[in-house]
Design a protein around this motif. Structure first.
Motif, PDB file in Angstrom:
ATOM      1  N   ALA A  82       4.432   0.071  -5.117  1.00 15.71           N
ATOM      2  CA  ALA A  82       3.079  -0.002  -4.549  1.00 15.71           C
ATOM      3  C   ALA A  82       2.167  -0.724  -5.532  1.00 15.71           C
ATOM      4  CB  ALA A  82       2.553   1.392  -4.251  1.00 15.71           C
TER       5      ALA A  82
ATOM      6  N   GLU B  97       0.829  -1.199   0.000  1.00 15.26           N
ATOM      7  CA  GLU B  97       0.000   0.000   0.000  1.00 15.26           C
ATOM      8  C   GLU B  97       0.871   1.260   0.000  1.00 15.26           C
ATOM      9  OE1 GLU B  97      -3.454   0.247  -0.076  1.00 15.26           O
ATOM     10  OE2 GLU B  97      -3.425  -1.912  -0.455  1.00 15.26           O
ATOM     11  N   ARG B  98       1.917   1.250   0.828  1.00 10.40           N
ATOM     12  CA  ARG B  98       2.875   2.367   0.880  1.00 10.40           C
ATOM     13  C   ARG B  98       4.265   1.778   0.796  1.00 10.40           C
ATOM     14  NH1 ARG B  98      -0.511   4.321   5.292  1.00 10.40           N
ATOM     15  NH2 ARG B  98      -1.903   5.865   4.415  1.00 10.40           N
ATOM     16  N   GLU B  99       5.020   2.243  -0.176  1.00  2.00           N
ATOM     17  CA  GLU B  99       6.372   1.742  -0.378  1.00  2.00           C
ATOM     18  C   GLU B  99       7.250   2.057   0.826  1.00  2.00           C
ATOM     19  OE1 GLU B  99       7.632   3.456  -4.077  1.00  2.00           O
ATOM     20  OE2 GLU B  99       6.039   2.464  -5.187  1.00  2.00           O
TER      21      GLU B  99
END
Length: 83
Positions: free
Chosen positions: A60, A21-23
């Protein structure tokens, strides 16, 4: 049991299909979603530097199975143990 930073990290480990979802940020943390349940997990450490590099280079939206364990002493956070 596997060790991460000198502490046992394999208690309660599980392999789940996750989506990034978030790198990974500059502090080595990233957010993944467990595809099956929708649960968000914050990954705060990796068992090896190789695994950390591979996760850091993954964009992501990518989905893959990831073995995770609760991070010792860090509340609701997780350690990536492998693929």
């Amino acid at each position: 049991m596997e060790q991460v930073g000198g502490e046992t990290a394999a208690r309660g480990s599980e392999t789940r299909l996750v989506r990034i979802e978030r790198e990974m940020n500059d502090h080595g943390a990233m957010t993944v979603r467990v595809v099956e349940t929708g649960e968000l997990r914050t990954v705060v450490a990796c068992a090896t530097s190789d695994l950390r590099e591979r996760l850091a280079s993954t964009a992501a939206g990518a989905e893959f199975p990831l073995r995770l364990a609760p991070s010792p002493g860090r509340g609701n956070s997780w350690v990536a143990l492998g693929w």
